[in-house]
Design an enzyme around this catalytic site. Structure first.
Site, short mmCIF file in Angstrom:
data_model
loop_
_atom_site.label_atom_id
_atom_site.label_comp_id
_atom_site.label_asym_id
_atom_site.label_seq_id
_atom_site.Cartn_x
_atom_site.Cartn_y
_atom_site.Cartn_z
CG ASP A 102 2.92 1.26 9.55
OD1 ASP A 102 3.20 1.46 8.36
OD2 ASP A 102 2.63 2.17 10.35
CE LYS A 113 -1.70 1.61 4.06
NZ LYS A 113 -1.44 3.03 4.32
CG ASN A 114 2.27 2.59 3.51
OD1 ASN A 114 1.11 2.90 3.22
ND2 ASN A 114 2.63 2.29 4.75
CB ILE A 143 6.92 6.50 14.54
CG1 ILE A 143 8.22 5.71 14.38
CG2 ILE A 143 6.54 7.23 13.25
CD1 ILE A 143 9.42 6.52 13.95
NE ARG A 163 -0.07 10.07 9.83
CZ ARG A 163 -0.43 9.07 9.04
NH1 ARG A 163 -1.60 8.50 9.17
NH2 ARG A 163 0.37 8.66 8.08
N PRO A 164 1.36 16.29 11.37
CG PRO A 164 3.09 17.39 12.46
CD PRO A 164 2.17 16.21 12.57
CB ILE A 165 2.08 18.26 6.01
CG1 ILE A 165 1.28 19.57 5.95
CG2 ILE A 165 1.17 17.05 6.03
CD1 ILE A 165 0.50 19.73 4.63
CG ASP A 166 6.34 20.31 10.46
OD1 ASP A 166 5.67 19.25 10.47
OD2 ASP A 166 7.38 20.44 11.10
CG LEU A 167 9.24 17.49 8.91
CD1 LEU A 167 9.62 16.08 9.33
CD2 LEU A 167 10.33 18.47 9.31
NE ARG A 194 -7.18 4.42 5.26
CZ ARG A 194 -6.17 4.72 6.09
NH1 ARG A 194 -6.35 4.72 7.40
NH2 ARG A 194 -4.97 5.03 5.62
CB CYS A 205 -5.55 9.84 11.46
SG CYS A 205 -3.83 9.43 11.63
#
Ligand code: EPZ
Length: 418
Positions: A305, A22-23, A327, A121-125, A397, A116
């Site tokens: 995971d 999936k990933n 993580i 789960r920020p997206i600053d990076l 999912r 979630c």
């Protein structure tokens, strides 16, 4: 509302073939936008996250054609650069489209993906890397507008080896002008798969799988054909299901090199594990041994995971186990449901202390995230009596044919419509 109905006590045994990762599939589907041509992707898992990604590609103007596990994407016509709020909410991985859209058409509009159940789960990076490559980013009421008249190569050092940020930077840099060096990158196998796909389309990327990745931008990518790598997390999940129920399993089409840390820990619990070419064999021991330490970390350390499936397995192991999640800040959320089934575990911040008990009792539980949900199914297989799992859309999912695969391996599990 659909749920799983499980009668516990059966061993998980038999043979099963690993599906595509999936990933790896999600970022590679997004990356097809960079090519502006037809790409053929095989071994794509038939899961709802892939369906969501295909819907996004269609809304952007790409044509997609699916036959079983092969997806053909033709991105020659691109009519939009905006991902709708609905789609962003459906799947956080839509953030991967930022790099691909910027690399293709110099603009992208998404809404803040939001957190979630496993963390904020920020997206600053991601945004920092894109700014370094020349992207102007404005954020207004949760909408993120990205514009880049010309992406130019840069030297970017990540403060944390983020998988998604590494992938977004690779996609944006792949067609940028000049040379890009990414430092302190994530080293997951799925990133190597993205590199291999893009290089098959004419990109010039080297170093994935190490901390430093070099990219020479090429504005004229072409279509490509690619087979997605096996899903190491799906594979590990079924190995744990067999280990946790005293079973014996042969996993086919696996890439054992991607599961080194997992196989080591399974052997530490007393399981017999063997590897031969693309097959992994596991035979559970009578009573699993607790793990003194199970600490997650960026690849090649133990994967976050698979922390939930292992935590579940350890609830019936002999002795006390210590699990540390480094993580995601909320990846123990599902543990409360385990306690309702009789598990003896104490969670403090990102630490969990598990004391093995004699048995778990089935009951009605709710899945709230993908891997925690799959772990509750494993708990149901381990437990006495019946377990009903609500929220199975979270599980589906990321696991194709989840209940069918478990049933083929001996589980008494049915999907019911309450
Ligand atoms: C990918 O998520 C995977 N998802 C996750 O799998 C996996 O758990 C994770 O990598 C770690 O291996 C996909 O590939 C689709 P990160 P991603 O960026 O990219 C923080 C599953 O179950 N961070 O490596 O989102 C973040 O909050 C899913 O299949 C920032 O602070 O993971 C987290 O604490 C779950 N800022 C840590 O870094 C950022 O800009 C690792 O996140 C980005 C991340």
């Amino acid at each position: 509302m659909e749920s799983y109905h499980i009668r516990g006590g059966n061993k998980i045994s038999g043979e099963y073939s690993v599906k595509g990762a999936k990933n790896a599939a999600l970022p590679i589907l997004a990356a097809t936008i960079l090519c502006g041509a037809e790409c053929q992707l095989s071994n794509i898992p038939q899961i709802t996250d892939v369906n969501s990604m295909k819907k996004i590609l269609n809304e952007l103007g790409c044509k997609t054609d699916t036959s079983e596990e092969t997806v053909i994407v033709d991105s020659s016509e691109l009519v939009a650069d905006t991902i709708s709020l609905k789609r962003m909410r459906e799947m956080r991985s839509s953030v991967f489209l930022l790099g691909a859209l910027l690399g293709r058409c110099g603009s992208a509009v998404i809404s803040q993906p939001g957190g979630c159940n496993i963390g904020s789960r920020p997206i600053d990076l991601h945004l920092h890397a894109l700014r370094m490559l020349g992207t102007e980013i404005t954020e207004k009421d949760d909408v993120i507008i990205c514009k880049a008249s010309k992406l130019r190569g840069a030297v970017i050092e990540f403060s944390f080896p983020s998988v998604g940020a590494t992938e977004n930077a690779i996609m944006a840099a792949a067609t940028a002008e000049g040379h890009t060096i990414l430092k302190n990158c994530a080293m997951e196998p799925e990133i190597c798969d993205l590199q291999n796909f893009l290089n098959s389309c004419g990109a010039d990327i080297h170093g994935s799988g190490t901390k430093t990745i070099h990219i020479n931008g090429n504005s004229a990518l072409h279509g490509g054909n690619h087979r997605i790598i096996p899903d190491r997390i799906e594979c590990g999940t079924y190995l744990v299901a067999a280990a946790a129920t005293g079973g014996e399993i042969v996993v086919k089409n696996a890439e054992s090199l991607h599961l080194k840390s997992i196989l080591e820990k399974l052997i530490e619990t007393g399981c017999t594990v063997g590897v031969k070419r693309d097959r992994i064999y596991l035979k559970a021991c009578e009573k699993l041994t607790a793990l003194d330490k199970l600490i997650t970390g960026p690849y090649p350390e133990f994967p976050t995971d698979l922390q939930s499936p292992f935590l579940t397995m350890l609830t019936l192991a002999e002795g006390k186990s210590y699990v540390e999640e480094t993580i995601f800040e909320n990846r123990f959320a599902f543990a409360n449901e385990l306690k309702r089934m009789g598990a003896d575990l104490l969670v403090e911040d990102n630490h969990a202390f598990v004391t093995g008990v004699k048995e778990l009792q089935g009951c009605r539980v709710a899945a709230t995230d993908l891997r925690g949900g799959a772990s509750l199914a494993i708990a149901g297989l381990m437990a006495q009596g019946e377990t009903f799992i609500e929220g199975i859309e979270h599980i589906e999912r990321g696991y194709a044919d989840f209940s069918q695969t478990l049933r083929s391996l001996g589980a008494d599990i049915r999907k019911t419509n309450d």
